[in-house]
Scaffold this motif. Sequence first.
Motif, PDB file in Angstrom:
ATOM      1  N   ASN A 145       1.938  57.500  24.030  1.00  0.00           N
ATOM      2  CA  ASN A 145       3.401  58.346  23.999  1.00  0.00           C
ATOM      3  C   ASN A 145       3.740  59.057  25.292  1.00  0.00           C
ATOM      4  OD1 ASN A 145       2.773  58.039  21.147  1.00  0.00           O
ATOM      5  ND2 ASN A 145       1.727  59.799  20.805  1.00  0.00           N
ATOM      6  N   PHE A 146       2.787  59.320  26.073  1.00  0.00           N
ATOM      7  CA  PHE A 146       2.946  59.826  27.557  1.00  0.00           C
ATOM      8  C   PHE A 146       3.773  58.743  28.078  1.00  0.00           C
ATOM      9  CE2 PHE A 146       2.068  60.065  31.936  1.00  0.00           C
ATOM     10  CZ  PHE A 146       2.201  61.393  32.424  1.00  0.00           C
ATOM     11  N   LEU A 147       3.409  57.345  28.221  1.00  0.00           N
ATOM     12  CA  LEU A 147       4.075  56.589  28.844  1.00  0.00           C
ATOM     13  C   LEU A 147       5.264  56.232  28.530  1.00  0.00           C
ATOM     14  CD1 LEU A 147       1.154  53.725  29.508  1.00  0.00           C
ATOM     15  CD2 LEU A 147       1.917  55.460  31.032  1.00  0.00           C
ATOM     16  N   LEU A 153       6.691  56.226  35.096  1.00  0.00           N
ATOM     17  CA  LEU A 153       5.320  56.213  35.272  1.00  0.00           C
ATOM     18  C   LEU A 153       4.419  54.987  34.847  1.00  0.00           C
ATOM     19  CD1 LEU A 153       4.308  59.845  35.189  1.00  0.00           C
ATOM     20  CD2 LEU A 153       4.488  58.654  37.019  1.00  0.00           C
ATOM     21  N   GLN A 154       4.885  53.772  35.107  1.00  0.00           N
ATOM     22  CA  GLN A 154       4.189  52.680  34.281  1.00  0.00           C
ATOM     23  C   GLN A 154       3.015  52.166  35.230  1.00  0.00           C
ATOM     24  OE1 GLN A 154       4.610  51.635  31.037  1.00  0.00           O
ATOM     25  NE2 GLN A 154       6.285  53.249  31.038  1.00  0.00           N
ATOM     26  N   PRO A 155       1.708  52.044  34.516  1.00  0.00           N
ATOM     27  CA  PRO A 155       0.763  51.550  35.477  1.00  0.00           C
ATOM     28  C   PRO A 155       0.804  50.161  35.780  1.00  0.00           C
ATOM     29  CG  PRO A 155       0.024  51.606  33.100  1.00  0.00           C
ATOM     30  CD  PRO A 155       1.343  52.247  33.185  1.00  0.00           C
ATOM     31  N   GLY A 156       1.668  49.253  35.213  1.00  0.00           N
ATOM     32  CA  GLY A 156       1.980  47.918  35.779  1.00  0.00           C
ATOM     33  C   GLY A 156       1.169  46.793  34.769  1.00  0.00           C
ATOM     34  N   ILE A 157       0.028  47.364  34.525  1.00  0.00           N
ATOM     35  CA  ILE A 157      -0.785  46.466  33.419  1.00  0.00           C
ATOM     36  C   ILE A 157      -1.530  47.261  32.233  1.00  0.00           C
ATOM     37  CG2 ILE A 157      -1.579  45.150  35.103  1.00  0.00           C
ATOM     38  CD1 ILE A 157      -4.329  46.585  35.578  1.00  0.00           C
ATOM     39  N   LYS A 185      -2.892  52.004  40.818  1.00  0.00           N
ATOM     40  CA  LYS A 185      -1.654  52.542  40.157  1.00  0.00           C
ATOM     41  C   LYS A 185      -2.144  53.172  38.722  1.00  0.00           C
ATOM     42  CE  LYS A 185       2.789  53.585  39.120  1.00  0.00           C
ATOM     43  NZ  LYS A 185       3.462  54.698  39.954  1.00  0.00           N
ATOM     44  N   CYS A 186      -3.029  52.311  38.169  1.00  0.00           N
ATOM     45  CA  CYS A 186      -3.491  52.747  36.907  1.00  0.00           C
ATOM     46  C   CYS A 186      -4.149  54.092  36.840  1.00  0.00           C
ATOM     47  CB  CYS A 186      -4.343  51.637  36.235  1.00  0.00           C
ATOM     48  SG  CYS A 186      -3.368  50.003  36.025  1.00  0.00           S
TER      49      CYS A 186
END
Length: 393
Positions: A145-147, A153-157, A185-186
């Motif tokens: 939900n936070f993403l 603020l996407q971790p990419g994977i 990044k994650c």
Amino acid sequence: MYDKYVGYVDDCFMKDAFLQKAMREAFEVFCNIPVCGSPSAELLAGFCDSILKKGGCQLSDEATDESFEKVVKVLAYFNEKDVFAEFCRKKLARRLLFDRSANDDRENSFLTKLKQNCGGQFTAKMEGMITDLTLAKDTQTNFKNFLDSNPNLQPGIDLTVTILTTGHWPSYKSSDLNLPEEMVKCVEVFNEFFDTQKKLRKLSWIYSLGTCNVIAKFEPKTMELVASTYQAALLLLFNYADRLSYSEILNQLNLTNEDLVRLLHSLSCAKYKILIKEPNSKTISPNDDFMFNYKFTDKMKRIEIPLLPVDERTKVIEEVDKDRRYAIDAAIVRIMKSRKILGHQELVMESVEQLQRMFKPDITAIKKRIEDLITREYLERDEENPTIFKYLA
């Protein structure tokens, strides 16, 4: 064997008290003899694990309950119940963290039987582990939900994080692994999310327990590799280099030599040779060079790369010894707090009586803990009679 001799005592000798005592003493002797170097408590915990894990003993629910009933009956004869509990906790951790538990109801049934026979303290940590996994699912939902509400603020994977409470779980080695850029990044994104949830709690990342699904593009076909976080971090180095030496990998990942040898062996010398090693031998040495094996193929599209198992017996025994020191300290302080003044022999005997539900304490160990508590000013010796101790409030 237990069923056989209980049958003899109950049916043939009408539950004669003398024979019940003889049987109990006999079982206590052989149940506490190590088998091929393994404590009996470890073997009994392994038996329980084989019933509870996926792909283990295929028993009906009724047969499983009956097996657990027999386990707790036989456990009563073990002097080292705390060793059994620690091995059970280690194996439960692996079942929960790697999704290898066959049935949640069976896990709860097993803990209930242990709790009824050994007390709440015996199963408190294991129950806490199961609770942690339930709460972790809620945390993961909150993270998604936070993403969704923070698209920048996407971790990419895809990332799944399991939050554990330190006191409930076995201790795991935390290393300063240099994460690849793809993973950094994650961690940063999840840390930012966690700060909004639990401001007073600190996260310690245990990369050795992580798993990754890596898409590997080989010449024959593209495959999905299920690897540990360490294995994945090593493989990602080959996105930027065709050839790497042992020392280059060691420096880039910041691992110990022991960990790196295990990783490189699993990827270049074991069943799936994802890396090519020069020289081509079955052992890893600091002079080796490694290249990505573009020609690797397998009939499966998705494979799991196993790591060499680590013998955890020594570590479990160390953990148990540490817990025993705390337990002896607590028992002595508890007794002295209520009695205020007590002789040495009486204190030792009362301590043994309190502790023997979990383990058979060594008298020498109790004496050492008494001396340590005197040093730490929990107790003091009587000035006139040094064999009498006084409690210091």
